[in-house]
Design an enzyme around this catalytic site. Structure first.
Site, PDB file in Angstrom:
ATOM      1  N   ASP A   1      43.071  35.302  35.803  1.00  0.00           N
ATOM      2  CA  ASP A   1      42.270  35.288  37.027  1.00  0.00           C
ATOM      3  C   ASP A   1      42.743  36.420  37.935  1.00  0.00           C
ATOM      4  O   ASP A   1      43.951  36.582  38.167  1.00  0.00           O
ATOM      5  CB  ASP A   1      42.420  33.943  37.742  1.00  0.00           C
TER       6      ASP A   1
ATOM      7  N   ASN B   1      36.171  42.066  47.717  1.00  0.00           N
ATOM      8  CA  ASN B   1      34.760  42.153  48.085  1.00  0.00           C
ATOM      9  C   ASN B   1      34.572  42.245  49.597  1.00  0.00           C
ATOM     10  O   ASN B   1      33.736  43.020  50.086  1.00  0.00           O
ATOM     11  CB  ASN B   1      34.003  40.938  47.551  1.00  0.00           C
TER      12      ASN B   1
ATOM     13  N   HIS C   1      30.977  44.800  47.428  1.00  0.00           N
ATOM     14  CA  HIS C   1      30.785  44.272  46.080  1.00  0.00           C
ATOM     15  C   HIS C   1      30.799  45.356  45.008  1.00  0.00           C
ATOM     16  O   HIS C   1      31.084  45.070  43.842  1.00  0.00           O
ATOM     17  CB  HIS C   1      29.470  43.487  46.013  1.00  0.00           C
TER      18      HIS C   1
ATOM     19  N   ASP D   1      32.828  45.019  41.660  1.00  0.00           N
ATOM     20  CA  ASP D   1      32.271  45.218  40.327  1.00  0.00           C
ATOM     21  C   ASP D   1      33.121  46.179  39.511  1.00  0.00           C
ATOM     22  O   ASP D   1      33.296  46.003  38.293  1.00  0.00           O
ATOM     23  CB  ASP D   1      30.845  45.746  40.426  1.00  0.00           C
TER      24      ASP D   1
ATOM     25  N   GLU E   1      35.675  35.826  38.442  1.00  0.00           N
ATOM     26  CA  GLU E   1      36.797  36.732  38.203  1.00  0.00           C
ATOM     27  C   GLU E   1      37.802  36.132  37.216  1.00  0.00           C
ATOM     28  O   GLU E   1      38.946  36.544  37.145  1.00  0.00           O
ATOM     29  CB  GLU E   1      37.506  37.074  39.521  1.00  0.00           C
TER      30      GLU E   1
END
Length: 403
Positions: A257, A265, A270, A274, A300
């Site tokens: 994770d 973010n 974002h 990404d 994630e």
């Protein structure tokens, strides 16, 4: 009359498949090899039509031009087949043989040696067909269309080798005169029309099968990270666990994770998030092995089912990935975006299902997060202390609640 009609069938069939393959390529223009198949049949259609209607009136240049058209079609098909399998086609070498054959045709035609001309044409075509069949045999035999195409190309090659002999024996086999010549022409035209149709159908089946495989791949793999999506990962993981039980080999599950991903973010947008996801997925692809299975099971959160790997080996792999990811940069404009990840690992026990294995690895992940993140935690006892970063391990029965 019948011989003439059968001769017209070949360019008609070739033209139909020219349009068909062009349509298949237009539907998916990334598959440039499909356009090469269209070019192959276009060359056959034009070449045969030229040979029927024009070459008799243009003499020697027409014979050479017809052979060049035929060879261009075969080379286009060879290029398409090799590109489909990610290989490099020896176009230069075979192009040189085509030009050499043209030189032989010119000399033989000038000398009036019709038999030598037919031998040179057919042998050159047969050799290229045989080479394509051989290359396919080495590259791919998995799909029925590939296997069928190998046989069709081999038959075409054989026909090319024996065709001059049949021509020489036509007086014996079919009788002399125009009737025998017409019978031989009809047989040649019919055999070629059937084989070309079978070849085209095999190629079309290959293209359609490739498109279906591509659609299945796109449905199963996450376009951002490049790894399997949750459903596809879990399905493949269950199958691999079953196979590992049958083989008696160890399998471990790594759950990873990305730490504080929401903060990335919020701080950088974002797009930056990404890039982090894509970078982590690419790293997993580079640092895992061919039999390992990777998947994105959450926003994630990622999983790796590691084949033939015990808990200690999985911990070492996790540590290598952790260090590499912590050292990588995900730049956005002037910002140097850096992230870390936490890892939980568990080794599958005998007859343990995927859900129970995931639960143990997931619990180890949350222990790693509670211990400060950017570390590896194992559910079970490690054989050796792999790294000081593997800070936590627990007995099998110890499961913690998320939080």
């Amino acid at each position: 009359m019948h011989a003439m009609i059968l001769t017209f069938v070949i360019p008609a069939v070739a033209l139909i498949f020219t349009v068909a393959f062009f349509g298949l390529w237009w539907n998916n223009r990334k598959c440039i090899h499909v356009l090469a198949f269209s070019a192959c049949f276009a060359s056959i259609a034009i070449g045969v039509a030229f040979n029927i209607w024009i070459s008799a009136n243009v003499g020697l240049p027409g014979i050479v031009f017809y052979h060049l058209l035929s060879m261009a079609g075969l080379l286009a098909m060879m290029w398409g087949l090799t590109v489909r399998h990610g290989q490099k086609a020896p176009i230069g070498a075979y192009g040189a043989t085509a030009l050499f054959t043209c030189a032989i045709l010119w000399i033989a035609s000038a000398a009036g040696e019709v038999s030598a001309m037919k031998m040179a044409q057919n042998t050159n075509s047969a050799l290229i067909m045989a080479m394509m069949a051989t290359n396919l045999w080495h590259y791919s035999k998995d799909h029925w269309a590939d296997r069928a195409l190998i046989w069709v190309l081999s038959t075409l090659a054989l026909f090319g080798f024996v065709r001059p002999l049949l021509t020489e024996l036509s007086d014996v086999l079919f009788g002399g005169g125009e009737a025998g010549a017409a019978t031989l022409t009809s047989i040649h035209a019919l055999v070629l029309a059937v084989l070309l149709t079978l070849m085209a159908l095999c190629l079309a089946a290959m293209v359609i099968s490739d498109n279906m495989d591509q659609q299945r791949h796109e449905a199963a793999f996450d376009p951002l990270s490049g790894v399997r999506m949750r459903g596809a990962f879990e399905s493949d993981a269950k199958a691999l666990l079953q196979y590992a039980r049958e083989e008696g080999l160890p399998v471990s599950l790594i759950v990873a994770d990305i730490d504080h991903f929401k903060a990335v973010n919020d701080a950088f947008g974002h797009v930056a998030g990404d890039r982090v996801i894509a970078g982590f997925g690419k790293m997993l692809g580079q640092m895992t092995r061919g039999r390992d299975i990777t998947g994105r099971v959450g926003g994630e959160e990622f999983c790796i089912l590691v084949w033939n790997c015990n808990l200690t080996q999985a911990a070492k792999m996790s540590e290598r990935i952790r260090r590499a990811f912590a050292a990588s940069s995900h730049c956005k404009e002037n910002h140097d975006v850096r992230c870390t990840a936490s890892f939980g690992i568990a080794e599958a026990e005998r007859d343990e299902g995927y859900s129970a294995l995931f639960e143990r690895a997931d619990a180890a992940l949350y222990r790693a997060k509670r211990a400060g993140r950017n570390r590896v935690a194992a559910d079970g006892e490690l054989e050796t202390d792999t790294s000081e970063t593997v800070v936590d391990f627990a007995p099998r029965a110890s499961l913690v609640q998320r939080g």
